[in-house]
Design a protein around this motif. Structure first.
Motif, PDB file in Angstrom:
ATOM      1  N   THR A  60      18.325  87.896  -0.175  1.00 48.85           N
ATOM      2  CA  THR A  60      19.339  88.194   0.503  1.00 48.85           C
ATOM      3  C   THR A  60      18.205  87.397   2.288  1.00 48.85           C
ATOM      4  O   THR A  60      19.123  86.748   2.611  1.00 48.85           O
ATOM      5  CB  THR A  60      18.948  89.763   1.399  1.00 48.85           C
ATOM      6  N   ALA A  61      17.301  87.015   1.918  1.00 48.92           N
ATOM      7  CA  ALA A  61      16.440  86.239   3.105  1.00 48.92           C
ATOM      8  C   ALA A  61      16.257  85.104   2.600  1.00 48.92           C
ATOM      9  O   ALA A  61      16.405  84.076   3.501  1.00 48.92           O
ATOM     10  CB  ALA A  61      14.832  86.908   2.478  1.00 48.92           C
ATOM     11  N   GLN A  62      16.645  84.493   0.993  1.00 43.67           N
ATOM     12  CA  GLN A  62      16.802  83.564   0.868  1.00 43.67           C
ATOM     13  C   GLN A  62      17.697  82.386   1.561  1.00 43.67           C
ATOM     14  O   GLN A  62      18.138  81.560   1.915  1.00 43.67           O
ATOM     15  CB  GLN A  62      16.662  83.088  -0.361  1.00 43.67           C
ATOM     16  N   LYS A  63      19.320  83.773   1.312  1.00 46.11           N
ATOM     17  CA  LYS A  63      20.487  83.202   1.841  1.00 46.11           C
ATOM     18  C   LYS A  63      20.538  82.876   3.584  1.00 46.11           C
ATOM     19  O   LYS A  63      21.282  82.341   3.204  1.00 46.11           O
ATOM     20  CB  LYS A  63      21.542  84.183   1.379  1.00 46.11           C
ATOM     21  N   MET A  64      19.505  83.910   4.130  1.00 42.32           N
ATOM     22  CA  MET A  64      19.485  83.378   5.400  1.00 42.32           C
ATOM     23  C   MET A  64      18.596  82.560   5.564  1.00 42.32           C
ATOM     24  O   MET A  64      18.328  82.740   6.542  1.00 42.32           O
ATOM     25  CB  MET A  64      19.116  84.785   6.419  1.00 42.32           C
ATOM     26  N   LYS A  65      18.314  81.334   4.735  1.00 43.78           N
ATOM     27  CA  LYS A  65      17.209  80.482   4.716  1.00 43.78           C
ATOM     28  C   LYS A  65      16.214  80.136   5.762  1.00 43.78           C
ATOM     29  O   LYS A  65      15.749  79.844   6.737  1.00 43.78           O
ATOM     30  CB  LYS A  65      18.208  79.203   5.856  1.00 43.78           C
ATOM     31  N   ALA A  66      15.268  81.732   5.061  1.00 44.15           N
ATOM     32  CA  ALA A  66      14.048  82.402   5.205  1.00 44.15           C
ATOM     33  C   ALA A  66      12.977  80.535   4.746  1.00 44.15           C
ATOM     34  O   ALA A  66      13.710  80.417   3.581  1.00 44.15           O
ATOM     35  CB  ALA A  66      13.324  83.087   4.410  1.00 44.15           C
ATOM     36  N   ASP A  67      12.091  80.346   5.148  1.00 48.11           N
ATOM     37  CA  ASP A  67      11.085  79.394   4.741  1.00 48.11           C
ATOM     38  C   ASP A  67      10.879  79.906   3.806  1.00 48.11           C
ATOM     39  O   ASP A  67       9.780  79.514   2.339  1.00 48.11           O
ATOM     40  CB  ASP A  67       9.930  79.332   5.380  1.00 48.11           C
ATOM     41  N   TYR A  68      10.200  81.517   3.593  1.00 42.52           N
ATOM     42  CA  TYR A  68       9.112  82.366   3.074  1.00 42.52           C
ATOM     43  C   TYR A  68       9.232  83.591   2.873  1.00 42.52           C
ATOM     44  O   TYR A  68      10.454  84.173   3.456  1.00 42.52           O
ATOM     45  CB  TYR A  68       8.422  82.204   3.075  1.00 42.52           C
ATOM     46  N   ILE A  69       9.003  84.210   1.700  1.00 42.76           N
ATOM     47  CA  ILE A  69       9.209  85.713   1.482  1.00 42.76           C
ATOM     48  C   ILE A  69       8.112  86.250   1.328  1.00 42.76           C
ATOM     49  O   ILE A  69       7.031  85.362   1.122  1.00 42.76           O
ATOM     50  CB  ILE A  69      10.566  85.804   0.552  1.00 42.76           C
ATOM     51  N   GLU A  70       8.263  86.984   1.969  1.00 37.61           N
ATOM     52  CA  GLU A  70       6.246  88.080   1.570  1.00 37.61           C
ATOM     53  C   GLU A  70       6.587  89.260   1.399  1.00 37.61           C
ATOM     54  O   GLU A  70       7.210  89.884   0.989  1.00 37.61           O
ATOM     55  CB  GLU A  70       6.263  88.073   3.427  1.00 37.61           C
ATOM     56  N   LEU A  71       5.529  88.948   0.770  1.00 38.34           N
ATOM     57  CA  LEU A  71       4.790  89.729  -1.104  1.00 38.34           C
ATOM     58  C   LEU A  71       3.674  90.973  -0.138  1.00 38.34           C
ATOM     59  O   LEU A  71       2.602  90.146  -0.215  1.00 38.34           O
ATOM     60  CB  LEU A  71       5.121  89.363  -1.931  1.00 38.34           C
ATOM     61  N   ASP A  72       3.633  91.853   0.052  1.00 38.86           N
ATOM     62  CA  ASP A  72       2.696  92.986  -0.141  1.00 38.86           C
ATOM     63  C   ASP A  72       2.159  92.974  -1.382  1.00 38.86           C
ATOM     64  O   ASP A  72       3.204  94.267  -1.755  1.00 38.86           O
ATOM     65  CB  ASP A  72       2.460  93.650   1.088  1.00 38.86           C
ATOM     66  N   LEU A  73       0.737  93.057  -1.710  1.00 36.13           N
ATOM     67  CA  LEU A  73       0.467  93.258  -2.687  1.00 36.13           C
ATOM     68  C   LEU A  73      -0.253  94.600  -3.261  1.00 36.13           C
ATOM     69  O   LEU A  73      -0.987  95.474  -1.851  1.00 36.13           O
ATOM     70  CB  LEU A  73      -0.409  92.973  -3.945  1.00 36.13           C
ATOM     71  N   GLN A  74       0.231  95.576  -4.104  1.00 34.93           N
ATOM     72  CA  GLN A  74      -1.145  97.464  -4.501  1.00 34.93           C
ATOM     73  C   GLN A  74      -1.377  97.297  -6.183  1.00 34.93           C
ATOM     74  O   GLN A  74      -0.320  96.162  -6.251  1.00 34.93           O
ATOM     75  CB  GLN A  74       0.312  98.435  -3.708  1.00 34.93           C
ATOM     76  N   MET A  75      -2.292  97.952  -6.494  1.00 30.80           N
ATOM     77  CA  MET A  75      -2.606  98.010  -7.572  1.00 30.80           C
ATOM     78  C   MET A  75      -1.802  99.306  -8.553  1.00 30.80           C
ATOM     79  O   MET A  75      -2.007  99.950  -7.573  1.00 30.80           O
ATOM     80  CB  MET A  75      -3.716  97.189  -7.910  1.00 30.80           C
ATOM     81  N   THR A  76      -1.372  99.661  -9.462  1.00 34.68           N
ATOM     82  CA  THR A  76      -1.108 100.197 -10.297  1.00 34.68           C
ATOM     83  C   THR A  76      -2.192 101.123 -11.087  1.00 34.68           C
ATOM     84  O   THR A  76      -3.835 100.232 -11.240  1.00 34.68           O
ATOM     85  CB  THR A  76      -0.104 100.450 -11.500  1.00 34.68           C
ATOM     86  N   LYS A  77      -1.987 102.304 -11.499  1.00 35.07           N
ATOM     87  CA  LYS A  77      -3.434 102.866 -11.358  1.00 35.07           C
ATOM     88  C   LYS A  77      -3.579 102.254 -13.081  1.00 35.07           C
ATOM     89  O   LYS A  77      -4.864 102.353 -13.089  1.00 35.07           O
ATOM     90  CB  LYS A  77      -3.404 104.072 -12.130  1.00 35.07           C
ATOM     91  N   ASP A  78      -3.010 101.422 -13.586  1.00 36.21           N
ATOM     92  CA  ASP A  78      -3.179 100.682 -15.015  1.00 36.21           C
ATOM     93  C   ASP A  78      -3.340  98.899 -14.377  1.00 36.21           C
ATOM     94  O   ASP A  78      -3.010  98.333 -15.231  1.00 36.21           O
ATOM     95  CB  ASP A  78      -1.603 100.775 -16.166  1.00 36.21           C
ATOM     96  N   GLY A  79      -3.919  99.159 -13.696  1.00 39.03           N
ATOM     97  CA  GLY A  79      -4.307  97.644 -13.333  1.00 39.03           C
ATOM     98  C   GLY A  79      -3.273  96.551 -13.155  1.00 39.03           C
ATOM     99  O   GLY A  79      -3.146  95.265 -12.551  1.00 39.03           O
ATOM    100  N   LYS A  80      -1.719  97.368 -12.539  1.00 39.74           N
ATOM    101  CA  LYS A  80      -0.885  96.155 -12.785  1.00 39.74           C
ATOM    102  C   LYS A  80      -0.455  95.864 -10.939  1.00 39.74           C
ATOM    103  O   LYS A  80      -0.568  96.623 -10.342  1.00 39.74           O
ATOM    104  CB  LYS A  80       0.701  96.563 -12.713  1.00 39.74           C
ATOM    105  N   LEU A  81      -0.060  94.940 -11.075  1.00 38.05           N
ATOM    106  CA  LEU A  81      -0.239  94.322  -9.312  1.00 38.05           C
ATOM    107  C   LEU A  81       1.571  94.321  -9.088  1.00 38.05           C
ATOM    108  O   LEU A  81       2.649  94.081  -9.906  1.00 38.05           O
ATOM    109  CB  LEU A  81       0.033  93.481  -8.487  1.00 38.05           C
ATOM    110  N   ILE A  82       1.648  95.687  -7.931  1.00 37.53           N
ATOM    111  CA  ILE A  82       3.277  95.618  -7.657  1.00 37.53           C
ATOM    112  C   ILE A  82       3.813  95.061  -6.517  1.00 37.53           C
ATOM    113  O   ILE A  82       2.593  94.873  -4.983  1.00 37.53           O
ATOM    114  CB  ILE A  82       3.467  97.198  -7.941  1.00 37.53           C
TER     115      ILE A  82
END
Length: 295
Positions: A60-82
């Motif tokens: 939706t952000a891209q359709k609204m012509k955003a220059d960037y999409i923001e991603l906040d990162l957390q890490m799961t118990k088995d070491g995966k970035l979500i």
């Protein structure tokens, strides 16, 4: 003689205007890190309309012509970035407890959309029910080189090795390297130590130092000069900005991307102060404001 003097005065006036407000060059238009660019950063995606940090929110952000999409990162118990803002699952899923205590498979079973329908019934849609928490790799797989990414390392002290995993993922998706588009990926954090680590791992990856309101109030020129050694910009709480501290930050050659700016009056005020972009839940609104804004 009088006509000649008037002509000279007119030419001098045009020269002065051109000096103070030089035209944006074609090169600057293509450079995301140019101080001449005013960037729209979709805060957690188009999170004013769609459940935050979901693939749908980013689309939706891209359709609204955003220059960037923001991603906040957390890490799961088995070491995966979500991709999730909170360290806990409670607010944006039907789960509870800390992200770090669950495996990716367990988090994938959660509903990351229904909460939005409950919180904002006037914006509720049936298709939001059952949306999943995406991994970093899933977002990068989905959008590839067709998006620009503004990524935050959240709570890096809680997740040892987060920075190395992030760099490895960006390399796997061919989003960093000598011949990549400058600024396609920006890394931000409140943690100076995390940004210094990113800078050590990849000196070509631009970083932005996030700042609380009280930090802005006490920020010195020497601190800003030090920030410039590892970051291309500052990301402060917009409510703390005024003409004086904006001038001070910009005088050090730092980009200025305040968070989280959601109303037109605030957007216009900040543009008049001289920011080079904003984080917003409403990228379409800021896109409209930018189009109508004249320096």
């Amino acid at each position: 003689m009088r006509k000649n003097r008037l002509l000279v005065l007119v030419l001098l006036s045009f020269s002065l205007v051109a000096f103070i407000c030089p035209p944006v060059s074609a090169k600057s238009k293509g450079n995301l890190l140019s101080p001449d660019r005013i960037l729209t950063v979709a805060h957690r995606g188009a999170s004013g309309y769609v459940p935050e940090h979901t693939i749908l929110s980013y689309e939706t952000a891209q359709k609204m012509k955003a220059d960037y999409i923001e991603l906040d990162l957390q890490m799961t118990k088995d070491g995966k970035l979500i991709v999730m803002h909170d360290e806990k699952l409670d607010r944006t899923t039907n789960g509870e407890g800390w992200v770090k205590d669950y495996t990716l498979a367990e988090i994938k079973q959660l509903d990351a959309g229904s909460w939005f329908n409950e919180a904002y019934p006037e914006k509720a849609k049936a298709r939001y029910v059952g949306l999943q928490v995406p991994t970093l790799d899933e977002v990068l797989d989905h959008f590839g080189k067709h998006a620009n990414y503004y990524i935050e390392t959240k709570s890096p002290d809680t997740y040892p090795g987060m920075e190395e995993k992030l760099i490895a993922s960006l390399q796997k998706h061919k989003l960093i390297g000598k011949h990549k588009k400058p600024g396609q990926v920006i890394i931000q954090s409140f943690s100076k130590e995390s940004l210094l680590k990113i800078h050590q791992l990849n000196a070509n990856l631009p970083t932005v130092q996030l700042l609380e309101a009280e930090q802005i109030a006490s920020m010195t020129d020497s601190e800003l000069a030090e920030m410039k050694t590892y970051a291309v910009g500052a990301g402060p709480d917009y409510k703390a900005l005024n003409a004086e501290n904006v001038r001070k930050i910009r005088s050090h050659g730092l980009l200025l991307h305040p968070y989280t700016v959601n109303t037109e009056p605030d957007m216009r005020r900040l543009l008049n102060l001289g920011v080079t972009g904003v984080f917003t839940n409403y990228p379409d609104v800021f896109h409209h404001v930018k189009k109508s804004y004249k320096k």
